[in-house]
Design a protein around this motif. Structure first.
Motif, PDB file in Angstrom:
ATOM      1  N   LEU A 157       0.965  -0.996  -0.181  1.00 16.90           N
ATOM      2  CA  LEU A 157      -0.022  -0.035   0.096  1.00 16.90           C
ATOM      3  C   LEU A 157       0.955   1.192  -0.034  1.00 16.90           C
ATOM      4  O   LEU A 157       0.557   2.356  -0.644  1.00 16.90           O
ATOM      5  N   TRP A 158       1.945   1.080   0.839  1.00 17.46           N
ATOM      6  CA  TRP A 158       2.856   2.264   0.708  1.00 17.46           C
ATOM      7  C   TRP A 158       3.571   2.777  -0.603  1.00 17.46           C
ATOM      8  O   TRP A 158       3.676   3.661  -1.141  1.00 17.46           O
ATOM      9  N   LEU A 159       3.752   1.518  -1.205  1.00 19.86           N
ATOM     10  CA  LEU A 159       4.352   1.642  -2.718  1.00 19.86           C
ATOM     11  C   LEU A 159       3.373   2.363  -3.531  1.00 19.86           C
ATOM     12  O   LEU A 159       3.599   3.221  -4.512  1.00 19.86           O
ATOM     13  N   LEU A 160       2.171   1.922  -3.465  1.00 21.90           N
ATOM     14  CA  LEU A 160       1.024   2.630  -4.393  1.00 21.90           C
ATOM     15  C   LEU A 160       0.658   3.953  -3.852  1.00 21.90           C
ATOM     16  O   LEU A 160       0.494   4.839  -4.651  1.00 21.90           O
ATOM     17  N   LEU A 161       1.084   4.425  -2.839  1.00 21.55           N
ATOM     18  CA  LEU A 161       0.662   5.579  -2.280  1.00 21.55           C
ATOM     19  C   LEU A 161       1.940   6.509  -2.830  1.00 21.55           C
ATOM     20  O   LEU A 161       1.726   7.719  -3.268  1.00 21.55           O
ATOM     21  N   ILE A 162       2.971   6.094  -2.691  1.00 14.70           N
ATOM     22  CA  ILE A 162       4.151   6.915  -3.012  1.00 14.70           C
ATOM     23  C   ILE A 162       4.100   7.053  -4.698  1.00 14.70           C
ATOM     24  O   ILE A 162       4.273   8.251  -5.386  1.00 14.70           O
TER      25      ILE A 162
END
Length: 86
Positions: A2-7
């Motif tokens: 999820l963090w990769l997608l947000l970045i």
């Protein structure tokens, strides 16, 4: 994940703002940012500047997304918005 997608979403939006003055929509920003993160991470490691932290990830992803958009425009027949004839 999820963090990769947000970045990716943030960096794709920033690349859209820098390269064309507005974003590409949520899915376009996401795809541009995620591809840009791979390109930016590879290029930063290639020149010997590993990226650490959230801000570093956003910066490298944005630079990678701008490079991705530049390469995409090189091979497309679509003129940039500022140079289109009406």
């Amino acid at each position: 994940m999820l963090w990769l997608l947000l970045i990716g979403l943030i960096s794709g939006w920033l690349a859209g703002l820098i390269s064309r003055g507005r974003g590409f929509g949520i899915w376009g920003d996401l795809v541009t940012g995620v591809l840009g993160s791979f390109i930016g991470g590879y290029l930063f490691n290639l020149i010997g500047m590993p990226v650490y932290g959230t801000i570093g990830s956003i910066i490298s992803s944005t630079i990678g997304a701008i490079i991705f958009l530049w390469i995409l425009r090189m091979f497309s027949n679509v003129a940039p918005a500022a140079h289109k004839k009406e």
